[in-house]
Scaffold this active site. Structure first.
Site, mmCIF file in Angstrom:
data_model
loop_
_atom_site.group_PDB
_atom_site.id
_atom_site.type_symbol
_atom_site.label_atom_id
_atom_site.label_comp_id
_atom_site.label_asym_id
_atom_site.label_seq_id
_atom_site.Cartn_x
_atom_site.Cartn_y
_atom_site.Cartn_z
ATOM 1 N N GLU A 140 -5.166 -4.907 10.572
ATOM 2 C CA GLU A 140 -4.114 -3.910 10.770
ATOM 3 C C GLU A 140 -4.359 -3.170 12.079
ATOM 4 O OE1 GLU A 140 -2.199 -2.717 6.737
ATOM 5 O OE2 GLU A 140 -3.895 -1.403 7.100
ATOM 6 N N GLU B 248 -6.563 4.668 7.898
ATOM 7 C CA GLU B 248 -6.362 6.092 7.584
ATOM 8 C C GLU B 248 -7.608 6.676 6.927
ATOM 9 O OE1 GLU B 248 -2.684 5.481 5.490
ATOM 10 O OE2 GLU B 248 -1.794 4.829 7.380
ATOM 11 N N SER C 114 3.846 -2.295 10.237
ATOM 12 C CA SER C 114 5.297 -2.348 10.450
ATOM 13 C C SER C 114 5.933 -3.690 10.070
ATOM 14 C CB SER C 114 5.645 -1.968 11.897
ATOM 15 O OG SER C 114 5.227 -0.643 12.178
ATOM 16 N N GLY D 10 3.074 -1.133 4.236
ATOM 17 C CA GLY D 10 3.120 0.298 3.951
ATOM 18 C C GLY D 10 4.536 0.738 3.643
ATOM 19 N N GLY D 11 5.201 1.309 4.638
ATOM 20 C CA GLY D 11 6.536 1.895 4.460
ATOM 21 C C GLY D 11 7.517 1.015 3.693
ATOM 22 N N HIS E 7 -9.303 1.071 5.041
ATOM 23 C CA HIS E 7 -8.018 1.305 5.705
ATOM 24 C C HIS E 7 -8.208 2.266 6.877
ATOM 25 C CE1 HIS E 7 -3.908 2.463 6.488
ATOM 26 N NE2 HIS E 7 -3.567 1.340 5.885
ATOM 27 N N ASN F 230 0.864 -1.178 0.000
ATOM 28 C CA ASN F 230 0.000 0.000 0.000
ATOM 29 C C ASN F 230 0.905 1.234 0.000
ATOM 30 O OD1 ASN F 230 -1.787 2.054 0.455
ATOM 31 N ND2 ASN F 230 -2.392 1.373 2.514
ATOM 32 N N TRP F 231 1.021 1.846 -1.162
ATOM 33 C CA TRP F 231 1.943 2.988 -1.285
ATOM 34 C C TRP F 231 1.408 4.244 -0.608
ATOM 35 C CZ3 TRP F 231 4.070 2.980 -7.037
ATOM 36 C CH2 TRP F 231 4.769 1.775 -7.266
ATOM 37 N N LYS F 232 0.134 4.246 -0.260
ATOM 38 C CA LYS F 232 -0.494 5.433 0.364
ATOM 39 C C LYS F 232 -0.271 6.653 -0.532
ATOM 40 C CE LYS F 232 -0.021 3.104 4.757
ATOM 41 N NZ LYS F 232 0.102 3.170 6.208
ATOM 42 N N GLY G 216 2.896 2.234 10.788
ATOM 43 C CA GLY G 216 3.832 3.341 10.630
ATOM 44 C C GLY G 216 4.551 3.723 11.917
HETATM 45 P P1 13P Z 1 3.335 0.272 7.652
HETATM 46 O O1 13P Z 1 3.834 -1.005 7.020
HETATM 47 O O2 13P Z 1 4.059 1.492 7.170
HETATM 48 O O3 13P Z 1 3.238 0.160 9.142
HETATM 49 O O4 13P Z 1 1.814 0.463 7.120
HETATM 50 C C1 13P Z 1 0.933 -0.587 7.196
HETATM 51 C C2 13P Z 1 -0.279 -0.222 6.425
HETATM 52 O O5 13P Z 1 -1.020 0.666 6.799
HETATM 53 C C3 13P Z 1 -0.549 -0.945 5.169
HETATM 54 O O6 13P Z 1 -1.823 -0.674 4.699
#
Ligand code: 13P
Length: 249
Positions: free
Chosen positions: A166, A96, A212, A233-234, A94, A9-11, A172
């Site tokens: 999640e 967010e 993470s 994510g990251g 998600h 997920n590149w956000k 994050g």
């Molecule tokens: P991180 O891997 O950066 O913690 O993010 C997880 C995430 O929200 C994937 O959708």
């Protein structure tokens, strides 16, 4: 059928040229596992990303969509629009989106319906906040999120749904749920599905963990019985890290 999936997920990261660079770096990595690989770039770059990955095993997926087919919803993107640029899978719910864009379980139920009506696959996200876990309410919160957005569906609909647990406190933050915490929750999710839909739906469900995940911890988390993959994510923003996580299977 239960599958192994690793989705990035590149956000809200990567403009067009960065998207092209990251995809070209991903295509250079050697994948040694059979896990399905997905990346979710920002909406504006989906078409380019779809074309750039056409001859690879990487599926390009969307991070979000609206529930309506079209109409007066300024700034939004519909399922049919995503499909028209080659996208077959969408991430919904998600944390967010829930936290910053006020997405409720009720709204998400409508989005899920719209995606399924358009024959799309849904990666449905949910997870408790730190306060919920501290109060010992994590199972109740997760159960409600799943019930409210998905339990109006019939059993057959779950063929096109992937679940992604999640925990918000692990996103994050560098703080991963321990493999045991992930396993316990995934087992609980399967039990919740079993109670409502029976053994077949619950055993066939692919349940991803997100929060993470990195090359250093992926193997241990994916090694748990009820963890079928990850939403990353990251670490999905670096080709070597992301494919190292894919190869943890
Ligand atoms: P991180 O891997 O950066 O913690 O993010 C997880 C995430 O929200 C994937 O959708």
């Amino acid at each position: 059928m239960r599958k192994n999936i690793v989705a990035g997920n590149w956000k809200m990261n990567n403009d067009l040229s960065e998207t092209e660079t990251l995809i070209s770096n991903l295509l250079k990595q050697k994948q040694t596992s059979n896990a399905e690989v997905m990346i979710a770039p920002t909406a504006v770059n989906l078409y380019q990303a779809f074309n750039s990955t056409k001859n690879s095993n990487i599926e390009v997926i969307a991070q979000n969509m609206h529930f309506a087919d079209n109409g007066a919803y300024t700034g939004e993107v519909s399922a049919s629009m995503l499909k028209s640029v080659g996208i077959q899978t969408v991430i919904l719910g998600h944390s967010e989106r829930r936290a910053y864009f006020n997405e409720t379980d009720e709204l998400l139920a409508k989005k899920v319906d719209a995606a399924l009506k358009n024959n799309m696959r849904v990666i449905f996200c949910f997870g408790e906040e730190l306060a919920d876990r501290k109060a010992g309410n994590e199972e109740k919160v997760v159960e409600n999120q799943i019930k409210n957005a998905l339990f109006h569906l019939d059993a057959a609909a779950f063929k096109n749904i992937v679940l992604a647990y999640e925990p918000v406190w692990a996103i994050g933050t560098g703080e991963t749920a321990s493999p045991e915490q992930a396993q316990d929750m995934h087992q609980f999710i399967r039990k919740t599905l079993n109670n409502k839909y029976g053994e077949q739906v619950s055993q066939d469900m692919t349940i991803l963990y997100g929060g993470s995940v990195k090359p250093a911890n992926a193997k241990e988390i994916f090694g748990k019985q009820d963890v079928d993959g990850g939403l990353i994510g990251g670490a999905s923003l670096k080709a070597e890290d992301f494919i190292a996580i894919v190869n943890a299977f």
